[in-house]
Motif scaffolding. Structure first.
Motif, PDB file in Angstrom:
ATOM      1  N   LEU A 196      -2.526  33.718 -42.109  1.00 25.79           N
ATOM      2  CA  LEU A 196      -2.856  33.560 -40.851  1.00 25.79           C
ATOM      3  C   LEU A 196      -2.273  34.568 -39.981  1.00 25.79           C
ATOM      4  O   LEU A 196      -1.106  34.865 -39.913  1.00 25.79           O
ATOM      5  CB  LEU A 196      -2.404  32.392 -40.384  1.00 25.79           C
ATOM      6  N   ASN A 197      -2.967  35.281 -39.130  1.00 23.46           N
ATOM      7  CA  ASN A 197      -2.342  36.137 -38.304  1.00 23.46           C
ATOM      8  C   ASN A 197      -1.818  35.597 -37.000  1.00 23.46           C
ATOM      9  O   ASN A 197      -2.568  35.066 -36.229  1.00 23.46           O
ATOM     10  CB  ASN A 197      -3.574  37.367 -37.784  1.00 23.46           C
ATOM     11  N   PRO A 198      -0.550  35.916 -36.590  1.00 27.08           N
ATOM     12  CA  PRO A 198      -0.179  34.994 -35.464  1.00 27.08           C
ATOM     13  C   PRO A 198      -0.561  35.775 -34.320  1.00 27.08           C
ATOM     14  O   PRO A 198      -0.460  35.050 -32.975  1.00 27.08           O
ATOM     15  CB  PRO A 198       1.746  35.438 -35.678  1.00 27.08           C
ATOM     16  N   GLY A 199      -1.270  36.921 -34.087  1.00 27.38           N
ATOM     17  CA  GLY A 199      -1.656  37.558 -33.158  1.00 27.38           C
ATOM     18  C   GLY A 199      -3.186  36.921 -32.830  1.00 27.38           C
ATOM     19  O   GLY A 199      -3.901  37.102 -31.787  1.00 27.38           O
ATOM     20  N   ASN A 200      -3.855  36.321 -33.848  1.00 26.79           N
ATOM     21  CA  ASN A 200      -5.078  35.448 -33.281  1.00 26.79           C
ATOM     22  C   ASN A 200      -4.825  34.359 -32.243  1.00 26.79           C
ATOM     23  O   ASN A 200      -3.735  33.726 -32.299  1.00 26.79           O
ATOM     24  CB  ASN A 200      -5.645  34.912 -34.630  1.00 26.79           C
ATOM     25  N   PRO A 201      -5.747  34.204 -31.351  1.00 22.89           N
ATOM     26  CA  PRO A 201      -5.968  32.970 -30.695  1.00 22.89           C
ATOM     27  C   PRO A 201      -5.940  31.698 -31.303  1.00 22.89           C
ATOM     28  O   PRO A 201      -6.279  31.660 -32.346  1.00 22.89           O
ATOM     29  CB  PRO A 201      -7.109  33.269 -29.895  1.00 22.89           C
ATOM     30  N   VAL A 202      -5.131  30.963 -30.586  1.00 18.98           N
ATOM     31  CA  VAL A 202      -5.040  29.462 -31.087  1.00 18.98           C
ATOM     32  C   VAL A 202      -6.401  28.822 -31.695  1.00 18.98           C
ATOM     33  O   VAL A 202      -6.470  28.204 -32.848  1.00 18.98           O
ATOM     34  CB  VAL A 202      -4.261  28.463 -30.290  1.00 18.98           C
ATOM     35  N   ALA A 203      -7.351  28.846 -30.864  1.00 19.50           N
ATOM     36  CA  ALA A 203      -8.817  28.546 -31.201  1.00 19.50           C
ATOM     37  C   ALA A 203      -9.240  29.098 -32.435  1.00 19.50           C
ATOM     38  O   ALA A 203      -9.650  28.113 -33.359  1.00 19.50           O
ATOM     39  CB  ALA A 203      -9.582  28.685 -29.939  1.00 19.50           C
ATOM     40  N   ASP A 204      -8.989  30.279 -32.818  1.00 18.59           N
ATOM     41  CA  ASP A 204      -9.322  30.810 -34.105  1.00 18.59           C
ATOM     42  C   ASP A 204      -8.889  30.352 -35.202  1.00 18.59           C
ATOM     43  O   ASP A 204      -9.151  29.903 -36.312  1.00 18.59           O
ATOM     44  CB  ASP A 204      -9.250  32.343 -34.057  1.00 18.59           C
ATOM     45  N   THR A 205      -7.376  30.131 -35.386  1.00 16.43           N
ATOM     46  CA  THR A 205      -6.630  29.591 -36.049  1.00 16.43           C
ATOM     47  C   THR A 205      -6.880  28.044 -36.209  1.00 16.43           C
ATOM     48  O   THR A 205      -7.256  27.385 -37.483  1.00 16.43           O
ATOM     49  CB  THR A 205      -5.280  29.675 -35.628  1.00 16.43           C
ATOM     50  N   THR A 206      -7.160  27.361 -35.339  1.00 20.22           N
ATOM     51  CA  THR A 206      -7.641  25.912 -35.373  1.00 20.22           C
ATOM     52  C   THR A 206      -8.836  25.952 -36.251  1.00 20.22           C
ATOM     53  O   THR A 206      -8.996  25.164 -36.955  1.00 20.22           O
ATOM     54  CB  THR A 206      -7.933  25.299 -34.127  1.00 20.22           C
ATOM     55  N   SER A 207      -9.888  26.628 -35.596  1.00 23.86           N
ATOM     56  CA  SER A 207     -11.163  26.735 -36.399  1.00 23.86           C
ATOM     57  C   SER A 207     -11.025  27.005 -37.817  1.00 23.86           C
ATOM     58  O   SER A 207     -11.692  26.326 -38.743  1.00 23.86           O
ATOM     59  CB  SER A 207     -11.948  27.520 -35.565  1.00 23.86           C
ATOM     60  N   LEU A 208     -10.250  27.785 -38.554  1.00 23.62           N
ATOM     61  CA  LEU A 208     -10.158  28.318 -39.710  1.00 23.62           C
ATOM     62  C   LEU A 208      -9.614  27.171 -40.404  1.00 23.62           C
ATOM     63  O   LEU A 208      -9.955  26.911 -41.572  1.00 23.62           O
ATOM     64  CB  LEU A 208      -9.214  29.463 -39.905  1.00 23.62           C
ATOM     65  N   ARG A 209      -8.486  26.339 -39.865  1.00 25.42           N
ATOM     66  CA  ARG A 209      -7.887  25.270 -40.711  1.00 25.42           C
ATOM     67  C   ARG A 209      -8.807  24.018 -40.788  1.00 25.42           C
ATOM     68  O   ARG A 209      -8.855  23.603 -41.736  1.00 25.42           O
ATOM     69  CB  ARG A 209      -6.657  24.925 -39.755  1.00 25.42           C
ATOM     70  N   LEU A 210      -9.833  23.843 -39.791  1.00 26.23           N
ATOM     71  CA  LEU A 210     -10.684  22.964 -39.938  1.00 26.23           C
ATOM     72  C   LEU A 210     -11.770  23.129 -40.941  1.00 26.23           C
ATOM     73  O   LEU A 210     -12.256  22.267 -41.836  1.00 26.23           O
ATOM     74  CB  LEU A 210     -11.246  22.431 -38.481  1.00 26.23           C
ATOM     75  N   SER A 211     -12.440  24.466 -40.884  1.00 27.14           N
ATOM     76  CA  SER A 211     -13.190  24.659 -42.132  1.00 27.14           C
ATOM     77  C   SER A 211     -12.728  24.366 -43.036  1.00 27.14           C
ATOM     78  O   SER A 211     -13.306  24.350 -44.367  1.00 27.14           O
ATOM     79  CB  SER A 211     -13.845  26.129 -41.639  1.00 27.14           C
ATOM     80  N   SER A 212     -11.298  24.896 -43.373  1.00 22.41           N
ATOM     81  CA  SER A 212     -10.718  24.958 -44.829  1.00 22.41           C
ATOM     82  C   SER A 212     -10.846  23.477 -45.247  1.00 22.41           C
ATOM     83  O   SER A 212     -10.965  23.296 -46.341  1.00 22.41           O
ATOM     84  CB  SER A 212      -9.524  25.312 -44.934  1.00 22.41           C
TER      85      SER A 212
END
Length: 83
Positions: free
Chosen positions: A60-76
């Motif tokens: 995960l890229n720490p520069g990505n917005p939190v919403a994008d990271t949360t979305s990736l986690r939930l889709s996984s």
């Protein structure tokens, strides 16, 4: 900043601990594990532990917005559940 070093034996023990910890939490083989960590020797030992457990790592890229990271986690999580 100090440099971290390990012997092969120490690195093997650490990766084994990571793998066993993940498996004891119910990680299934071929699962995806998201990793949000700076590029460091310790983070690479974690990646080796994930591989040792039979899983894949998703950086995960720490520069990505939190919403994008949360979305990736939930889709996984949703993609690993049986239909």
């Amino acid at each position: 900043m100090g440099e971290e070093t390990w012997t092969y034996e120490q690195a093997g023990r650490l990766t084994h601990r990571v793998a066993n910890g993940l498996l004891s939490l119910g990680l299934e083989r071929e699962a995806k594990v998201a990793v949000l960590s700076p590029n460091s020797p310790a983070s690479w030992l974690c990646v080796l532990g994930i591989w040792r457990a039979g899983a894949a790592w998703v950086p995960l890229n720490p520069g990505n917005p939190v919403a994008d990271t949360t979305s990736l986690r939930l889709s996984s999580v949703n993609s690993t559940r049986p239909a």
